[in-house]
Scaffold this motif. Structure first.
Motif, PDB file in Angstrom:
ATOM      1  N   LEU A 133      -1.138  -2.330  -3.876  1.00 16.18           N
ATOM      2  CA  LEU A 133      -1.050  -1.270  -4.911  1.00 16.18           C
ATOM      3  C   LEU A 133      -2.438  -0.816  -5.081  1.00 16.18           C
ATOM      4  CD1 LEU A 133       1.648  -2.376  -7.409  1.00 16.18           C
ATOM      5  CD2 LEU A 133       1.643  -0.565  -5.909  1.00 16.18           C
ATOM      6  N   SER A 173       5.454  -0.727  -2.962  1.00 15.61           N
ATOM      7  CA  SER A 173       5.599  -1.908  -3.350  1.00 15.61           C
ATOM      8  C   SER A 173       6.809  -2.631  -3.826  1.00 15.61           C
ATOM      9  CB  SER A 173       4.681  -1.989  -5.018  1.00 15.61           C
ATOM     10  OG  SER A 173       5.158  -1.129  -5.658  1.00 15.61           O
ATOM     11  N   GLY A 232      -6.562  -3.625 -10.413  1.00 17.74           N
ATOM     12  CA  GLY A 232      -5.319  -2.560  -9.909  1.00 17.74           C
ATOM     13  C   GLY A 232      -5.159  -1.600 -10.972  1.00 17.74           C
ATOM     14  N   ALA A 244      -5.711   2.243 -10.927  1.00 17.66           N
ATOM     15  CA  ALA A 244      -4.572   3.252 -11.003  1.00 17.66           C
ATOM     16  C   ALA A 244      -4.435   4.027 -12.080  1.00 17.66           C
ATOM     17  CB  ALA A 244      -3.166   2.307 -11.050  1.00 17.66           C
ATOM     18  N   ASN A 296       4.094   0.648 -11.296  1.00 14.94           N
ATOM     19  CA  ASN A 296       4.400  -0.522 -10.535  1.00 14.94           C
ATOM     20  C   ASN A 296       3.748  -1.531 -10.874  1.00 14.94           C
ATOM     21  OD1 ASN A 296       6.623   1.008  -9.183  1.00 14.94           O
ATOM     22  ND2 ASN A 296       5.298   1.375  -7.415  1.00 14.94           N
ATOM     23  N   ARG A 340       3.175   6.367 -10.032  1.00 16.35           N
ATOM     24  CA  ARG A 340       3.897   5.253  -9.657  1.00 16.35           C
ATOM     25  C   ARG A 340       3.049   4.047  -9.429  1.00 16.35           C
ATOM     26  NH1 ARG A 340       3.053   8.264  -5.240  1.00 16.35           N
ATOM     27  NH2 ARG A 340       2.981   7.465  -2.931  1.00 16.35           N
ATOM     28  N   TYR A 341       1.878   4.045  -9.003  1.00 22.75           N
ATOM     29  CA  TYR A 341       0.909   3.030  -8.870  1.00 22.75           C
ATOM     30  C   TYR A 341       0.786   2.347 -10.073  1.00 22.75           C
ATOM     31  CZ  TYR A 341       0.118   5.143  -4.385  1.00 22.75           C
ATOM     32  OH  TYR A 341       0.395   5.521  -3.029  1.00 22.75           O
ATOM     33  N   TRP A 342       0.546   2.965 -11.108  1.00 24.24           N
ATOM     34  CA  TRP A 342       0.137   2.143 -12.367  1.00 24.24           C
ATOM     35  C   TRP A 342       1.701   1.700 -12.870  1.00 24.24           C
ATOM     36  CZ3 TRP A 342       2.132   2.609 -17.385  1.00 24.24           C
ATOM     37  CH2 TRP A 342       1.331   1.853 -18.342  1.00 24.24           C
ATOM     38  N   ARG A 399       0.860  -1.233   0.022  1.00 22.93           N
ATOM     39  CA  ARG A 399       0.201   0.273   0.117  1.00 22.93           C
ATOM     40  C   ARG A 399       0.804   1.310  -0.029  1.00 22.93           C
ATOM     41  NH1 ARG A 399      -4.043  -1.912   4.935  1.00 22.93           N
ATOM     42  NH2 ARG A 399      -5.117  -3.681   3.800  1.00 22.93           N
ATOM     43  N   GLU A 434      -4.637   7.175  -1.995  1.00 23.40           N
ATOM     44  CA  GLU A 434      -3.989   8.598  -2.528  1.00 23.40           C
ATOM     45  C   GLU A 434      -5.167   9.382  -3.224  1.00 23.40           C
ATOM     46  OE1 GLU A 434      -1.319  10.081  -2.135  1.00 23.40           O
ATOM     47  OE2 GLU A 434       0.271   8.860  -2.079  1.00 23.40           O
ATOM     48  N   GLY A 483      -3.504   1.246  -2.300  1.00 26.14           N
ATOM     49  CA  GLY A 483      -2.829   2.329  -2.206  1.00 26.14           C
ATOM     50  C   GLY A 483      -2.987   3.545  -3.025  1.00 26.14           C
ATOM     51  N   ALA A 484      -3.589   3.123  -4.210  1.00 21.85           N
ATOM     52  CA  ALA A 484      -3.758   4.012  -5.137  1.00 21.85           C
ATOM     53  C   ALA A 484      -5.177   4.629  -4.764  1.00 21.85           C
ATOM     54  CB  ALA A 484      -4.060   3.241  -6.300  1.00 21.85           C
TER      55      ALA A 484
END
Length: 388
Positions: free
Chosen positions: A236, A73, A327, A331, A355, A351-353, A70, A243, A239-240
Motif C-alpha cells: 500500500l 489491497s 505507510g 498515505a 485501507n 483509498r490508500y490511507w 500496490r 500514485e 502504491g501510494a
C-alpha cells in the motif's frame, strides 16, 4: 530478486489497477477479479509441486501479496488469507487431512475463506452422535463470500471451552454468509459476518493434531498472518508513492511563492519525497528480511525451536510496525506533494490511507510495541498467541 512464478501475476496487475478506483467506490465482492485469480493458477502458488501446486517458497508468495497490494489491497488481503488458511491446515493438522485438501485446491482452483476470528467466542461446537454440531456467529470473516472451502473455529461446549478449528465446504447446510461489510477501507475483502445453524462437522474435518499453537512449528501460523499484513502495508505504501509520483510529475503545480518552474523541482516537495524514499527503503529491507526468515523457519518443520520462532516473531513485529507507521504517514502526506486538486473525489487517492487505517487496526500497534519493548529492554521473547 526474480520470482519466475510471479510472471503469471504481471498481466493481472494492470487489469486490476484499471478498475480499482471504481471497485473501491462500489464495495462488495470482487467476483470477476477473484475468478481471474482462480484461472491464473496462483491459488496454488504456495502448494507443494508434488501436490499439483506451483511449489513457491513463502518469500515468493508474500511478494505476490505485496505486488497485489500496490494496486488493490482488498485482493491482496483475500489472496494472502487464502494462502494463510492453506498453511493453517498444514500447521494444525496431519498430512492425511491436508494433503487431499491441497491436491483438490490445486486441481480445481478452490478459493479458501476465513471464519476463524479467535476473539469472537459466540460459536460453539457440541458432540452429536458420530459427528459434531456447530452453532453461533462470527464477525470479520474475510474472503468467506465466494469461497469454496471455509476454515472456521468454535469453542468446545464443555468446561474447558477449547478452541477447535475445522475445514469444511463453504456451501454446507447451515452456513450463512452475509454481505454486511461496509467499512471505510478494504472495501472488497468481504470481511462481513457469518451464522452457523446446526452445521455438521465430521471428526476428520477438525484440525486436532498437533492443533492450534501447540508446538513452535504450529505457532508459525500467527507469524504468517502478521507477515501477510506487513506485506500488504508495504505494498500500500509503495502504491501510494507511485500514485503521488505520477500526480506530482504530471498534474501538481508549484505554489505561487516557489521559484521552481514545476512542482517536481520545488525544494519542499523534494524534501517530502526524500523522506518517503527513506521510509519505504527501510521498510522494504525489514519486510524482505522477515519474509526470508519465515521461509527458513518453515523449512525446519517440527525441528523448529521456540527460540528461533521467537526471534522470527521479533523480526516480523519490527517489520509490521515500520510498515504500519511509514505507510500511514506516506498515505496521508501524499496530498502535500499533490496539492488541493489531489483531493478530487474521482481520484480516490484517499483509498490508500483508508485501507491502511482500516487494516492496521487489526491488532493494536501499542501492544506490538509493548512486546518489542519487552524484548529490547528485558530480552523476553513474545508469548505465542493468535496475534504474536
Amino acid at each position: 530478486m526474480t520470482y519466475p512464478a510471479l510472471e503469471i501475476l504481471t498481466p493481472l496487475l494492470s487489469t486490476f489497477a484499471a478498475t480499482a478506483v471504481e471497485r473501491d467506490r462500489r464495495g462488495g465482492t470482487p467476483k470477476v477479479e477473484r475468478d481471474a485469480l482462480r484461472q491464473s493458477g496462483l491459488l496454488a502458488l504456495s502448494i507443494p509441486s508434488e501436490l499439483g501446486g506451483l511449489g513457491a517458497p513463502w518469500n515468493e508468495t508474500l511478494e505476490a501479496v505485496r505486488q497485489l497490494a500496490r494496486v488493490d489491497s482488498s485482493l491482496a488481503h483475500v489472496f494472502g488469507f487464502h494462502h494463510l488458511l492453506l498453511a493453517t491446515a498444514q500447521l494444525f493438522g496431519q498430512p492425511e487431512q491436508w494433503r487431499p485438501w491441497l491436491e483438490r485446491t490445486a486441481r480445481e482452483a478452490l478459493f479458501w475463506g476465513n471464519a476463524l476470528n479467535p476473539l469472537d467466542r459466540r460459536t460453539l461446537a457440541r458432540r452429536q452422535g458420530d459427528a459434531w454440531q456447530v452453532d453461533g456467529q462470527k464477525s470479520f470473516c474475510s474472503g468467506a463470500l465466494d469461497s469454496d472451502l471455509l476454515l472456521l473455529s468454535a469453542l468446545e461446549h464443555d468446561d474447558q471451552g477449547r478452541l477447535l478449528i475445522a475445514v469444511v465446504p463453504t456451501g454446507r447446510a447451515g452456513i450463512h454468509l452475509f454481505d454486511d461489510w461496509d467499512n471505510n477501507g478494504q472495501r472488497q475483502t468481504d470481511s462481513g459476518s457469518a451464522r452457523f445453524d446446526a452445521v455438521r462437522i465430521e471428526d476428520q474435518e477438525w484440525l486436532r493434531e498437533p492443533g492450534p499453537l501447540s508446538t513452535p512449528f504450529a505457532c508459525l501460523r500467527p507469524l504468517l498472518a502478521q507477515l501477510i499484513f506487513a506485506n500488504i502495508f508495504l505494498g500500500l505504501g509503495e502504491g501510494a508513492f507511485a500514485e503521488a509520483q505520477r500526480y506530482t510529475r504530471n498534474q501538481a503545480r508549484p505554489w505561487f511563492k516557489s521559484a521552481a518552474a514545476s512542482a517536481s523541482e520545488d525544494p519542499y516537495v523534494l524534501r517530502h519525497y526524500g523522506e518517503f524514499w527513506v521510509a519505504l527503503e527501510s521498510t522494504r529491507l525489514l519486510v524482505e528480511r522477515a519474509n526470508l526468515g519465515f521461509e527458513q523457519a518453515w523449512r525446519q518443520g517440527t525441528a523448529l525451536t521456540a527460540e528461533t520462532r521467537g526471534d522470527l516473531a521479533i523480526a516480523i513485529a519490527t517489520a509490521k510496525v515500520a510498515a504500519s507507521r511509514h505507510g500511514l504517514d506516506l498515505a496521508s502526506r501524499l496530498f502535500e506533494v499533490g496539492g488541493a486538486r489531489a483531493t478530487a473525489g474521482a481520484l480516490r487517492l484517499d483509498r490508500y490511507w483508508r485501507n491502511l487505517r482500516t487494516q492496521t487496526l487489526h491488532d493494536p500497534l501499542d501492544y506490538k510495541l509493548h512486546e518489542l519493548g519487552d524484548w529490547a529492554l528485558n530480552e523476553r521473547l513474545p508469548t505465542p498467541s493468535f496475534y504474536s
